[in-house]
Design a protein around this motif. Structure first.
Motif, PDB file in Angstrom:
ATOM      1  N   ASP A  93       4.011  -9.365  -7.391  1.00 62.84           N
ATOM      2  CA  ASP A  93       3.264  -8.424  -6.551  1.00 62.84           C
ATOM      3  C   ASP A  93       3.815  -7.012  -6.704  1.00 62.84           C
ATOM      4  N   GLN A 140       2.435   1.859  -3.456  1.00 62.82           N
ATOM      5  CA  GLN A 140       1.486   2.402  -4.434  1.00 62.82           C
ATOM      6  C   GLN A 140       1.145   3.863  -4.149  1.00 62.82           C
ATOM      7  N   SER A 141       1.066   4.239  -2.875  1.00 63.36           N
ATOM      8  CA  SER A 141       0.597   5.583  -2.539  1.00 63.36           C
ATOM      9  C   SER A 141       1.719   6.605  -2.348  1.00 63.36           C
ATOM     10  N   ARG A 150       0.837  -1.208   0.000  1.00 62.84           N
ATOM     11  CA  ARG A 150       0.000   0.000   0.000  1.00 62.84           C
ATOM     12  C   ARG A 150       0.867   1.251   0.000  1.00 62.84           C
ATOM     13  N   GLN A 197       9.457   6.750 -11.060  1.00 62.86           N
ATOM     14  CA  GLN A 197       8.735   6.122 -12.169  1.00 62.86           C
ATOM     15  C   GLN A 197       9.561   5.050 -12.881  1.00 62.86           C
ATOM     16  N   ASP A 257       3.480   5.404 -14.553  1.00 66.68           N
ATOM     17  CA  ASP A 257       4.550   4.470 -14.211  1.00 66.68           C
ATOM     18  C   ASP A 257       5.287   4.023 -15.467  1.00 66.68           C
ATOM     19  N   GLN A 293       2.795  -0.649 -11.296  1.00 62.91           N
ATOM     20  CA  GLN A 293       2.087  -0.290 -12.525  1.00 62.91           C
ATOM     21  C   GLN A 293       0.693   0.252 -12.270  1.00 62.91           C
ATOM     22  N   ARG A 294       0.211   0.183 -11.043  1.00 59.50           N
ATOM     23  CA  ARG A 294      -1.069   0.810 -10.707  1.00 59.50           C
ATOM     24  C   ARG A 294      -0.934   2.324 -10.551  1.00 59.50           C
ATOM     25  N   ARG A 295       0.288   2.802 -10.417  1.00 58.56           N
ATOM     26  CA  ARG A 295       0.511   4.237 -10.235  1.00 58.56           C
ATOM     27  C   ARG A 295       0.406   4.961 -11.574  1.00 58.56           C
ATOM     28  N   GLN A 296       0.018   6.203 -11.528  1.00 60.61           N
ATOM     29  CA  GLN A 296      -0.080   6.995 -12.745  1.00 60.61           C
ATOM     30  C   GLN A 296       1.306   7.266 -13.313  1.00 60.61           C
ATOM     31  N   ARG A 313       3.002  -5.384 -10.253  1.00 60.90           N
ATOM     32  CA  ARG A 313       1.578  -5.006 -10.330  1.00 60.90           C
ATOM     33  C   ARG A 313       1.317  -3.743  -9.511  1.00 60.90           C
ATOM     34  N   THR A 314       1.926  -3.665  -8.335  1.00 61.76           N
ATOM     35  CA  THR A 314       1.733  -2.492  -7.475  1.00 61.76           C
ATOM     36  C   THR A 314       2.309  -1.239  -8.124  1.00 61.76           C
TER      37      THR A 314
END
Length: 258
Positions: free
Chosen positions: A181, A158-159, A155, A164, A192, A187-190, A184-185
């Motif tokens: 894991d 990601q936050s 978490r 980048q 990235d 690549q969830r960021r803008q 995936r985490t």
């Protein structure tokens, strides 16, 4: 190439004229002596022109605190290096296993580096990382989980992790790897720009060659192990070339601890 030199918790090795800097944190108890445990890999990177600052530590349960200490010690060592050789670009950060997690939890969110390379990211719970912990720890009144926990670690990445440009490397026969894991985490960021690569080898590929050579001599390294290290070195060097470091920022707002 100068010889390995210790500065507190930092082991440094550098060529006479570094083309850049790599800040390294190893995994688990291998990281207590990075100049030995990761000798082959780190020395090949120095031969490619990079200075190496490797943080030596014994892992504990408070990974957030250790991440902050590593960041402070590496930043201090970078300043000392610049006093000797002049300004250098923002470093590339390189981690193996637990070392990946500590880099990702750095207080600057990755802003103080040009890129990050994660080898064999590991984020297991404490009782899986330390055999018998679940049985022994309660009897001794010990902590039974890492801080932050595996779920909280993802978490926070990601936050709060802002770098980048990341290269996540998984070795084919690595049963301890959790790089899926991590990628995936990330690549969830803008915006990235992280990449994922597979290489032959196992969890100890970055470290075992140096250990084997130090303990048993050069004859103990198989040709396969040598090729794996050489392929890893080529990947790290090519990544830093295609993702060149930017000028290092001054330690101001961009370096504030969160």
């Amino acid at each position: 190439m100068t010889s390995w030199r210790q500065q507190g918790s930092i082991w440094q090795l550098r060529p006479s004229r570094p083309r850049g800097l790599i800040e390294f944190i190893g995994g688990s108890y291998l990281a207590a002596t990075p100049q030995v445990s990761y000798r082959r890999l780190l020395e090949t990177l120095v031969a490619s022109g990079f200075a190496i600052n490797a943080w030596a530590f014994v892992p504990g349960f408070d990974h957030q605190n250790q991440a902050q200490q590593a960041w402070k010690d590496l930043r201090r060592a970078r300043r000392r290096l610049e006093e000797r050789v002049g300004p250098i670009p923002s470093p590339a950060r390189l981690g193996h296993s637990l070392g990946c997690k500590l880099h990702l939890l750095a207080p600057d969110g990755g802003r103080g580096c040009g890129s990050f390379i994660a080898l064999s990211f590991n984020n297991f719970e404490a009782d899986r990382s330390i055999p018998l912990l679940g049985e022994i720890a309660p009897r001794l009144g010990m902590e039974t989980e890492f801080s932050p926990s595996p779920k909280e670690t993802l978490r926070l990445i990601q936050s709060r992790y802002l770098q980048q440009r990341n290269l996540v490397v998984r070795f084919g026969e690595d049963e301890l790897d959790q790089s899926d894991d991590l990628i995936r985490t990330l690549q969830r960021r803008q915006e990235d720009a992280s990449e994922f690569r597979h290489l032959p080898g196992d969890h100890l590929t970055p470290a075992s060659a140096g250990l084997r050579r130090n303990l048993l001599g050069a004859w103990a390294e198989s040709s396969q192990r040598q090729r794996q290290i050489e392929r890893l070195q080529d990947l790290i060097v090519s990544w830093t070339k295609t993702n060149p470091p930017t000028p290092a920022p001054h330690d101001s707002a961009s370096m504030q601890q969160r």
